[in-house]
Write a protein that holds these residues in place. Structure first.
Motif, PDB file in Angstrom:
ATOM      1  N   ALA A 399       4.743  97.527  22.538  1.00 44.77           N
ATOM      2  CA  ALA A 399       4.006  96.008  22.996  1.00 44.77           C
ATOM      3  C   ALA A 399       4.861  95.880  23.660  1.00 44.77           C
ATOM      4  CB  ALA A 399       4.275  95.222  21.189  1.00 44.77           C
ATOM      5  N   TYR A 400       5.885  95.790  23.709  1.00 44.31           N
ATOM      6  CA  TYR A 400       6.916  95.512  24.468  1.00 44.31           C
ATOM      7  C   TYR A 400       6.849  96.034  25.420  1.00 44.31           C
ATOM      8  CZ  TYR A 400      10.660  92.569  21.543  1.00 44.31           C
ATOM      9  OH  TYR A 400      11.048  92.093  20.448  1.00 44.31           O
ATOM     10  N   GLY A 401       6.059  97.074  25.894  1.00 46.48           N
ATOM     11  CA  GLY A 401       5.667  97.960  26.961  1.00 46.48           C
ATOM     12  C   GLY A 401       4.993  97.574  27.403  1.00 46.48           C
ATOM     13  N   ALA A 402       3.410  96.951  26.863  1.00 42.32           N
ATOM     14  CA  ALA A 402       2.848  96.630  27.464  1.00 42.32           C
ATOM     15  C   ALA A 402       2.964  95.112  28.233  1.00 42.32           C
ATOM     16  CB  ALA A 402       1.940  96.096  25.995  1.00 42.32           C
ATOM     17  N   ASP A 403       3.531  94.326  27.102  1.00 37.14           N
ATOM     18  CA  ASP A 403       3.629  93.059  28.163  1.00 37.14           C
ATOM     19  C   ASP A 403       4.590  93.191  29.099  1.00 37.14           C
ATOM     20  OD1 ASP A 403       4.285  90.352  28.127  1.00 37.14           O
ATOM     21  OD2 ASP A 403       5.725  90.458  25.951  1.00 37.14           O
ATOM     22  N   ALA A 404       6.000  93.954  29.053  1.00 33.26           N
ATOM     23  CA  ALA A 404       6.417  94.339  30.220  1.00 33.26           C
ATOM     24  C   ALA A 404       5.959  94.925  31.340  1.00 33.26           C
ATOM     25  CB  ALA A 404       7.749  95.301  30.471  1.00 33.26           C
ATOM     26  N   PHE A 405       4.854  95.746  31.093  1.00 37.54           N
ATOM     27  CA  PHE A 405       3.854  96.214  32.355  1.00 37.54           C
ATOM     28  C   PHE A 405       2.749  95.380  32.694  1.00 37.54           C
ATOM     29  CE2 PHE A 405       1.223 100.331  33.636  1.00 37.54           C
ATOM     30  CZ  PHE A 405       2.720 100.464  34.337  1.00 37.54           C
ATOM     31  N   GLU A 406       2.700  94.490  31.695  1.00 32.14           N
ATOM     32  CA  GLU A 406       1.924  93.214  32.655  1.00 32.14           C
ATOM     33  C   GLU A 406       2.198  92.675  33.365  1.00 32.14           C
ATOM     34  OE1 GLU A 406      -1.896  90.466  31.102  1.00 32.14           O
ATOM     35  OE2 GLU A 406       0.152  90.059  30.757  1.00 32.14           O
ATOM     36  N   HIS A 407       3.540  92.003  33.233  1.00 33.50           N
ATOM     37  CA  HIS A 407       4.439  91.670  33.744  1.00 33.50           C
ATOM     38  C   HIS A 407       4.789  92.243  35.066  1.00 33.50           C
ATOM     39  CE1 HIS A 407       5.578  87.455  31.528  1.00 33.50           C
ATOM     40  NE2 HIS A 407       5.625  88.210  30.279  1.00 33.50           N
ATOM     41  N   ALA A 408       5.321  92.942  35.079  1.00 33.14           N
ATOM     42  CA  ALA A 408       5.523  93.501  36.200  1.00 33.14           C
ATOM     43  C   ALA A 408       4.521  93.526  37.271  1.00 33.14           C
ATOM     44  CB  ALA A 408       5.873  95.167  35.978  1.00 33.14           C
ATOM     45  N   VAL A 409       2.601  93.818  36.861  1.00 36.33           N
ATOM     46  CA  VAL A 409       1.870  93.397  37.838  1.00 36.33           C
ATOM     47  C   VAL A 409       2.054  92.355  38.306  1.00 36.33           C
ATOM     48  CG1 VAL A 409      -0.519  93.806  38.216  1.00 36.33           C
ATOM     49  CG2 VAL A 409       0.353  95.393  36.797  1.00 36.33           C
ATOM     50  N   LEU A 410       2.441  91.126  37.551  1.00 37.34           N
ATOM     51  CA  LEU A 410       2.056  90.043  37.802  1.00 37.34           C
ATOM     52  C   LEU A 410       3.304  89.644  38.765  1.00 37.34           C
ATOM     53  CD1 LEU A 410       1.403  88.646  34.460  1.00 37.34           C
ATOM     54  CD2 LEU A 410      -0.125  89.353  36.213  1.00 37.34           C
ATOM     55  N   ASN A 411       4.714  90.677  38.434  1.00 41.74           N
ATOM     56  CA  ASN A 411       5.524  90.832  40.008  1.00 41.74           C
ATOM     57  C   ASN A 411       5.223  90.944  40.707  1.00 41.74           C
ATOM     58  OD1 ASN A 411       7.058  88.998  37.156  1.00 41.74           O
ATOM     59  ND2 ASN A 411       8.093  90.835  36.712  1.00 41.74           N
ATOM     60  N   VAL A 412       4.999  92.051  40.866  1.00 45.07           N
ATOM     61  CA  VAL A 412       4.351  91.945  42.213  1.00 45.07           C
ATOM     62  C   VAL A 412       3.133  91.634  42.705  1.00 45.07           C
ATOM     63  CG1 VAL A 412       2.705  94.506  43.265  1.00 45.07           C
ATOM     64  CG2 VAL A 412       4.177  94.934  41.708  1.00 45.07           C
ATOM     65  N   ALA A 413       1.871  90.419  41.908  1.00 40.81           N
ATOM     66  CA  ALA A 413       1.837  89.524  43.053  1.00 40.81           C
ATOM     67  C   ALA A 413       2.230  88.520  43.860  1.00 40.81           C
ATOM     68  CB  ALA A 413       0.518  88.788  41.843  1.00 40.81           C
ATOM     69  N   GLN A 414       3.588  88.185  42.900  1.00 44.76           N
ATOM     70  CA  GLN A 414       4.065  87.522  42.826  1.00 44.76           C
ATOM     71  C   GLN A 414       5.153  87.093  44.124  1.00 44.76           C
ATOM     72  OE1 GLN A 414       5.079  84.226  41.451  1.00 44.76           O
ATOM     73  NE2 GLN A 414       6.025  83.832  43.505  1.00 44.76           N
ATOM     74  N   ALA A 415       5.749  89.535  44.174  1.00 44.85           N
ATOM     75  CA  ALA A 415       6.269  89.361  45.476  1.00 44.85           C
ATOM     76  C   ALA A 415       4.909  89.621  46.889  1.00 44.85           C
ATOM     77  CB  ALA A 415       7.006  91.194  45.040  1.00 44.85           C
ATOM     78  N   ILE A 416       3.880  89.626  46.726  1.00 44.87           N
ATOM     79  CA  ILE A 416       3.303  89.251  48.297  1.00 44.87           C
ATOM     80  C   ILE A 416       3.219  88.186  48.204  1.00 44.87           C
ATOM     81  CG2 ILE A 416       0.828  89.928  48.693  1.00 44.87           C
ATOM     82  CD1 ILE A 416       1.143  91.809  46.320  1.00 44.87           C
TER      83      ILE A 416
END
Ligand SMILES: [Zn+2]
Length: 433
Positions: A399-416
């Motif tokens: 559960a933490y992993g899925a949550d963190a992985f989704e955050h990572a995807v959104l953080n890539v959007a933010q980094a763009i």
């Protein structure tokens, strides 16, 4: 603190799906799913079905990898790849590779169902690589090498344990072996690659942590080492012996000591001696040697020390030592910006400071790194055990992993948006009026 509700709910689905995939096996009692096998085709149908439910379009590429694509705020945008592998070793666990693909499907599904994917400046492609383990044809990372442009046609002549060539296996799977190189992607169509994987080691458990990033995938080199002396009767006095096996034993001890001193990982897992008599001094001994190191320079230094020690021991014992390299792979450094997106994701999910580990096992990311910047997210597995039916993960970690992985995807959007990740540009053909 607990993971977000959607991720807790998703973790149940994710683990149930891993159980279901475990049933698609060629072994009677155990899990084995090979590249280009009927069981892999079944697995693809099942995973593609889950991808469709999550709003993705799917296809199988020319190298036999499963692809699910979720469009971003407009169709045809460059994609962020979330990938791992769906093949297994013989008598495997349920999670090596598989968990990474299934978590990626769940994250993409959640982004679709909440409408967030419609706002993203990129598409998401979930990649289920067909071969990472190399169990069927003895060459590894075939799916991800094809993806990253590293495919070699000579692999097509390899045969499996039943004598079937890879060329034939492609045809049996419904693919044209002459077109595998067409699976090579274009750099401008992709942003980067994120892989979620079980740690396959005990460090996270030791540190009582669920997740980490990966700093680099270790450099690896494998050798066969041969010690040659002279076989003779046990009655031979010690000062007249040329004992190959005793020398080999000393060299193996030196390997262990040097690797520990340098902070690398080494293993001698195979050894044989000739002629092989209980009352005969061995005239020849051959052993395997595998060394993994955080970077290439450290690996090279360790081998230099090992060969020096071997020469000293050989002179002492009146034998000779030769070595042949059978495999080498350079270390792959994870991209600092993508790694930052993952570590920030871990902190957002867990509320604790993230850290990175060196990955000593190899992963698809090594082959994808030929084309794209990569980063990885590790999740704890019980006892560090992997490549075994005893592989196990905790539901709350997933559960933490899925949550963190989704955050990572959104953080890539933010980094763009921030400009710290630059979108690839298409080379436009000049149109002459
Ligand atoms: Zn794996």
């Amino acid at each position: 603190m607990s993971a977000q509700q959607w991720a807790v709910k998703a973790s149940e689905t994710i683990l149930a799906r891993c159980d279901e995939l475990a049933g698609l096996t060629s072994m009677e009692h155990g899990i084995e799913r090979d590249y280009l096998s009927p069981q892999m085709a079944q697995a693809y149908r099942l995973v593609a079905d889950w991808m469709h439910q999550g709003g993705m379009s799917t296809h199988i590429d020319q190298a036999g990898n499963l692809v699910g694509r979720l469009e971003g705020r407009e169709p045809g945008l460059p994609a962020l790849v979330l990938g791992s592998h769906l093949d297994s070793v013989p008598d495997a666990g349920k999670y090596d590779g598989i968990l990474g693909v299934i978590i990626a499907v769940s994250v993409a599904t959640h982004l679709h169902d909440t409408g967030i994917s419609d706002t993203l400046p990129f598409a998401i492609e979930v990649l289920g690589f067909g071969d990472e383990e190399g169990a069927r044809f003895g060459a590894t990372l075939l799916g991800s090498y094809a993806f990253g442009g590293g495919w070699r046609d000579e692999w097509l002549d390899r045969r499996d344990a039943h004598g079937v060539t890879m060329r034939q296996a492609f045809r049996d799977f419904g693919l044209d072996p002459d077109n595998v190189h067409e699976a090579a992607r274009k750099r401008e169509d992709y942003i980067g690659y994120l892989e979620f994987h079980i740690e396959q080691g005990p460090i996270l458990e030791q540190r009582d942590r669920a997740l980490s990033s990966v700093t680099s995938i270790a450099a690896a080199s494998r050798y066969m080492v041969t010690v040659r002396g002279r076989s003779c009767h046990i009655a031979t006095p010690y000062d007249l012996r040329h004992d190959a096996l005793t020398a080999a034993a000393q060299i193996i001890e030196a390997v262990d000591a040097i690797s520990q001193e340098e902070g690398t990982r080494a293993n001698v897992g195979e050894i044989s001696a000739l002629p092989g008599g209980v009352n005969v001094i061995a005239g020849e001994a051959t052993f395997s040697l595998d060394v993994r190191a955080a970077d290439n320079a450290l690996r090279d230094k360790v081998f230099e020390r090992i060969w020096q020690a071997a020469d000293t021991i050989a002179a002492d014992r009146h034998v000779s030592v030769t070595h042949t390299r059978i495999h080498t792979a350079d270390a792959v450094r994870c991209d600092p910006t993508l790694r930052g997106c993952i570590e920030q994701g871990i902190e957002q999910a867990e509320g604790r400071e993230a850290f990175g580990l060196v990955s000593y096992p190899g992963h698809d990311g090594m082959a994808v790194a030929n084309l794209l910047p990569i980063a990885m997210l590790y999740v704890r597995c019980k006892g560090g055990i992997s490549h075994s039916p005893l592989e196990s993960v905790r539901a709350d970690d997933v559960a933490y992993g899925a949550d963190a992985f989704e955050h990572a995807v959104l953080n890539v959007a933010q980094a763009i948006q921030d400009g710290s990740i630059v979108m690839p540009t298409h080379e436009r053909e000049e149109v002459l009026a």
